[in-house]
Design an enzyme around this catalytic site. Sequence first.
Site, PDB file in Angstrom:
ATOM      1  N   HIS A 145       0.834  -1.198   0.000  1.00  0.00           N
ATOM      2  CA  HIS A 145       0.000   0.000   0.000  1.00  0.00           C
ATOM      3  C   HIS A 145       0.874   1.255   0.000  1.00  0.00           C
ATOM      4  O   HIS A 145       2.083   1.180   0.224  1.00  0.00           O
ATOM      5  CB  HIS A 145      -0.922   0.035   1.230  1.00  0.00           C
ATOM      6  CG  HIS A 145      -2.149  -0.817   1.086  1.00  0.00           C
ATOM      7  ND1 HIS A 145      -2.148  -2.159   1.397  1.00  0.00           N
ATOM      8  CD2 HIS A 145      -3.407  -0.529   0.657  1.00  0.00           C
ATOM      9  CE1 HIS A 145      -3.366  -2.665   1.179  1.00  0.00           C
ATOM     10  NE2 HIS A 145      -4.141  -1.693   0.725  1.00  0.00           N
ATOM     11  N   LYS A 149      -0.473   4.887   4.631  1.00  0.00           N
ATOM     12  CA  LYS A 149      -1.417   3.990   5.309  1.00  0.00           C
ATOM     13  C   LYS A 149      -0.951   3.731   6.730  1.00  0.00           C
ATOM     14  O   LYS A 149       0.218   3.411   6.957  1.00  0.00           O
ATOM     15  CB  LYS A 149      -1.549   2.668   4.536  1.00  0.00           C
ATOM     16  CG  LYS A 149      -2.600   1.728   5.113  1.00  0.00           C
ATOM     17  CD  LYS A 149      -2.848   0.554   4.190  1.00  0.00           C
ATOM     18  CE  LYS A 149      -3.850  -0.440   4.780  1.00  0.00           C
ATOM     19  NZ  LYS A 149      -5.161   0.180   5.066  1.00  0.00           N
TER      20      LYS A 149
END
Length: 260
Positions: A145, A149
Amino acid sequence: MKIAIVGFGKMGHMIRGIAEKRGNHVVLTADPYADDAIIKTGDAAVVAEAIKKADVDGIIEFTNPDVVLTNIKAFLPLGIPLVVGTTGWMTHLPEVKECASNCGGSLFYAANFSVGVNLFYKIVKEAASLISDYDEYDCAVWEAHHNTKVDSPSGTALEIARRIMAEMPSKTEVVSGNFQGKPAKNQIQVASTRVGCVPGTHTVFFDSAADTIELTHTARSREGLALGAVRACEWLSSGIYSGKLTKGSVYTMDDLLGGK
């Protein structure tokens, strides 16, 4: 329908855009760090009072793991259908279900609101069921990601691991990050990478001495997540107000997609 969005970062803005394109009205946004939020506080009680006064039909919450549980407990007693996209709180699910049951609030949560990801869950479940008959195969999960995040591993990766373990009795324990020494046979590793602007990639490995089978879902943008969250809010709100769904209950994407 009238919607309140709690957590007005990149995802919150995308949710507003999609909600309005679908004919909904976003009448309240709350975020202590967003200059264009209507309510500029993270105080759950203050936000709950503002939501109550706004007379909304549904709430969509995308904040962070540090505040999500407090938000859920503040919003459920309002009796307004609540959709939660924040991850990192699943150890508290029994507590949340009890809260919903006691106060009559309705909750819809998902580790990932993408229709594609939820179809991917079903594909992984079927693959794990088939491979469970062959002891020579090991398995692992990897996800990547963007570097902003907060939680790691992703809620989606943990949900994938949970569904694998439900089909492979040999796997009973999730290990996130790196092993200290070699892995035990019952352990399934969930590894994470945080880099750049990656929306989200999840890969399942089934590996033997002879070959490797890989299943991968790659998100191109966050739009699928935002669209899924709005659909969930529409589904939950219409279901509760029509009486097709039950107040005090907790729902997931399996319910929205028909449990198939």
